[in-house]
Each structure stands twice: as structure tokens, then as C-alpha cells.
Design a protein around this motif. Structure first.
Motif, PDB file in Angstrom:
ATOM      1  N   VAL A  28      26.049 -13.315 -43.593  1.00 51.82           N
ATOM      2  CA  VAL A  28      25.919 -14.245 -42.477  1.00 51.82           C
ATOM      3  C   VAL A  28      26.970 -15.343 -42.616  1.00 51.82           C
ATOM      4  O   VAL A  28      27.113 -15.934 -43.691  1.00 51.82           O
ATOM      5  CB  VAL A  28      24.503 -14.884 -42.457  1.00 51.82           C
ATOM      6  CG1 VAL A  28      24.398 -15.924 -41.370  1.00 51.82           C
ATOM      7  CG2 VAL A  28      23.442 -13.816 -42.298  1.00 51.82           C
ATOM      8  N   ALA A  29      27.688 -15.609 -41.538  1.00 58.20           N
ATOM      9  CA  ALA A  29      28.655 -16.703 -41.509  1.00 58.20           C
ATOM     10  C   ALA A  29      28.293 -17.640 -40.365  1.00 58.20           C
ATOM     11  O   ALA A  29      28.111 -17.196 -39.223  1.00 58.20           O
ATOM     12  CB  ALA A  29      30.071 -16.175 -41.318  1.00 58.20           C
ATOM     13  N   VAL A  30      28.158 -18.922 -40.698  1.00 56.59           N
ATOM     14  CA  VAL A  30      27.878 -19.944 -39.690  1.00 56.59           C
ATOM     15  C   VAL A  30      29.165 -20.721 -39.476  1.00 56.59           C
ATOM     16  O   VAL A  30      29.716 -21.292 -40.420  1.00 56.59           O
ATOM     17  CB  VAL A  30      26.732 -20.887 -40.124  1.00 56.59           C
ATOM     18  CG1 VAL A  30      26.385 -21.845 -38.992  1.00 56.59           C
ATOM     19  CG2 VAL A  30      25.500 -20.098 -40.551  1.00 56.59           C
ATOM     20  N   GLY A  31      29.637 -20.743 -38.247  1.00 59.08           N
ATOM     21  CA  GLY A  31      30.894 -21.408 -37.928  1.00 59.08           C
ATOM     22  C   GLY A  31      30.799 -22.921 -38.002  1.00 59.08           C
ATOM     23  O   GLY A  31      29.718 -23.500 -38.146  1.00 59.08           O
ATOM     24  N   GLY A  32      31.941 -23.555 -37.902  1.00 59.46           N
ATOM     25  CA  GLY A  32      32.014 -25.006 -37.955  1.00 59.46           C
ATOM     26  C   GLY A  32      31.017 -25.653 -37.010  1.00 59.46           C
ATOM     27  O   GLY A  32      31.020 -25.366 -35.818  1.00 59.46           O
ATOM     28  N   GLU A 122      30.777 -25.541 -42.380  1.00 56.84           N
ATOM     29  CA  GLU A 122      30.700 -24.084 -42.289  1.00 56.84           C
ATOM     30  C   GLU A 122      29.818 -23.600 -43.441  1.00 56.84           C
ATOM     31  O   GLU A 122      29.766 -24.249 -44.496  1.00 56.84           O
ATOM     32  CB  GLU A 122      32.077 -23.448 -42.448  1.00 56.84           C
ATOM     33  CG  GLU A 122      33.069 -23.809 -41.361  1.00 56.84           C
ATOM     34  CD  GLU A 122      34.438 -23.192 -41.611  1.00 56.84           C
ATOM     35  OE1 GLU A 122      34.698 -22.687 -42.731  1.00 56.84           O
ATOM     36  OE2 GLU A 122      35.246 -23.230 -40.685  1.00 56.84           O
ATOM     37  N   MET A 123      29.150 -22.478 -43.242  1.00 60.41           N
ATOM     38  CA  MET A 123      28.233 -21.985 -44.267  1.00 60.41           C
ATOM     39  C   MET A 123      28.267 -20.454 -44.280  1.00 60.41           C
ATOM     40  O   MET A 123      28.419 -19.839 -43.240  1.00 60.41           O
ATOM     41  CB  MET A 123      26.819 -22.481 -43.912  1.00 60.41           C
ATOM     42  CG  MET A 123      25.764 -22.228 -44.927  1.00 60.41           C
ATOM     43  SD  MET A 123      24.155 -22.921 -44.391  1.00 60.41           S
ATOM     44  CE  MET A 123      24.462 -24.686 -44.546  1.00 60.41           C
ATOM     45  N   GLU A 124      28.122 -19.882 -45.484  1.00 63.07           N
ATOM     46  CA  GLU A 124      28.028 -18.437 -45.630  1.00 63.07           C
ATOM     47  C   GLU A 124      26.812 -18.100 -46.484  1.00 63.07           C
ATOM     48  O   GLU A 124      26.498 -18.816 -47.431  1.00 63.07           O
ATOM     49  CB  GLU A 124      29.283 -17.878 -46.301  1.00 63.07           C
ATOM     50  CG  GLU A 124      30.548 -18.061 -45.486  1.00 63.07           C
ATOM     51  CD  GLU A 124      31.751 -17.580 -46.236  1.00 63.07           C
ATOM     52  OE1 GLU A 124      31.940 -16.358 -46.352  1.00 63.07           O
ATOM     53  OE2 GLU A 124      32.492 -18.440 -46.733  1.00 63.07           O
TER      54      GLU A 124
END
Length: 132
Positions: A28-32, A122-124
Motif C-alpha cells: 500500500v502506498a499513500v500519496g503526499g 507520504e506513507m508505505e
């Protein structure tokens, strides 16, 4: 591998055409993300602690929608317009991630979308991970 896109409800997501978060399998990648509320206003204007906490909680809620938890987060990138606010940014970060210890990078930047915004994050995550 299935791709699933998620929205946080921020007004620009639909207007511009981007996803707040994308899930590819268990990744899962959460964008800026900044502290923009659904009505378009900035939460905690000029308050690094409030904005950081708001954004991290917003992103974790998205990860929970994808089936994960804060424990699954392995990388956080913070972009800050005021590096002197580092203590407040770290205090908010620590309240959530102290025990999980994801990678964390804080980078200074000259500006964000609005002058009252101090942080963009940002978060992964990798869903289903366990802490060793």
C-alpha cells in the motif's frame, strides 16, 4: 495482482484525477497528504503538531480501509516547510509510531500548496506484516 485505488475525499483528488492511496496486492502506498479537510480548509493552520497528527491519522484510516494497521507501515516521508518545527513533527509521529519504528525521513521544502500548510506526508505499508 489486483490494483485498488482509494480516495480520502479531498476536493482535488477527483478534480485532478489522482488517488490518495493505491493498493497492489499487500503493498500500500499513500500519496503526499496535507491537512486539507473535506470542506477544503486546512486543519491546524500553521501548527506543525496538529497537522502532522491529522495527516498521519488520516493516512492510517485509509490503510485500515485496505485491511491494514499502523503496525504495517514501514516507511514515512515528511516534507516540512519549517525545519524548526521538527520537534513538534516528531512528537506527533512518535505518538503513533514509537513502538513500530518505521523508516522515517524528514525533508525541508520551501513551500506547499498553501502558505498555512507546514507538512506533507507520504506513507508505505505492507499488509499483514509482523514485528520481530
Amino acid at each position: 495482482m489486483e490494483r485498488v485505488s482509494f480516495s480520502s475525499g479531498a476536493p482535488l483528488e477527483e478534480k485532478v484525477g489522482y488517488s490518495r492511496m493505491v493498493k497492489l496486492g499487500d503493498y500500500v502506498a499513500v500519496g503526499g497528504t496535507t491537512a486539507v479537510q473535506p470542506d477544503g480548509s486546512v486543519y491546524g493552520e500553521n501548527d506543525a503538531y496538529a497537522q502532522t497528527k491529522y495527516v498521519l491519522e488520516k493516512q492510517i484510516k485509509l490503510i485500515e480501509q485496505a485491511g491494514g494497521t499502523a503496525k504495517d507501515v514501514f516507511r514515512v516521508k515528511v516534507y516540512a516547510t519549517d525545519m524548526k518545527a521538527g520537534g513538534e513533527i516528531c512528537r506527533a509521529y512518535s505518538e503513533i509510531f514509537h513502538d513500530y519504528k518505521p523508516l522515517c525521513t524528514v525533508v525541508g521544502t520551501t513551500a506547499l500548496n498553501r502558505p498555512t500548510q507546514i507538512v506533507e506526508i507520504e506513507m508505505e505499508a505492507m499488509l499483514g506484516t509482523t514485528l520481530a
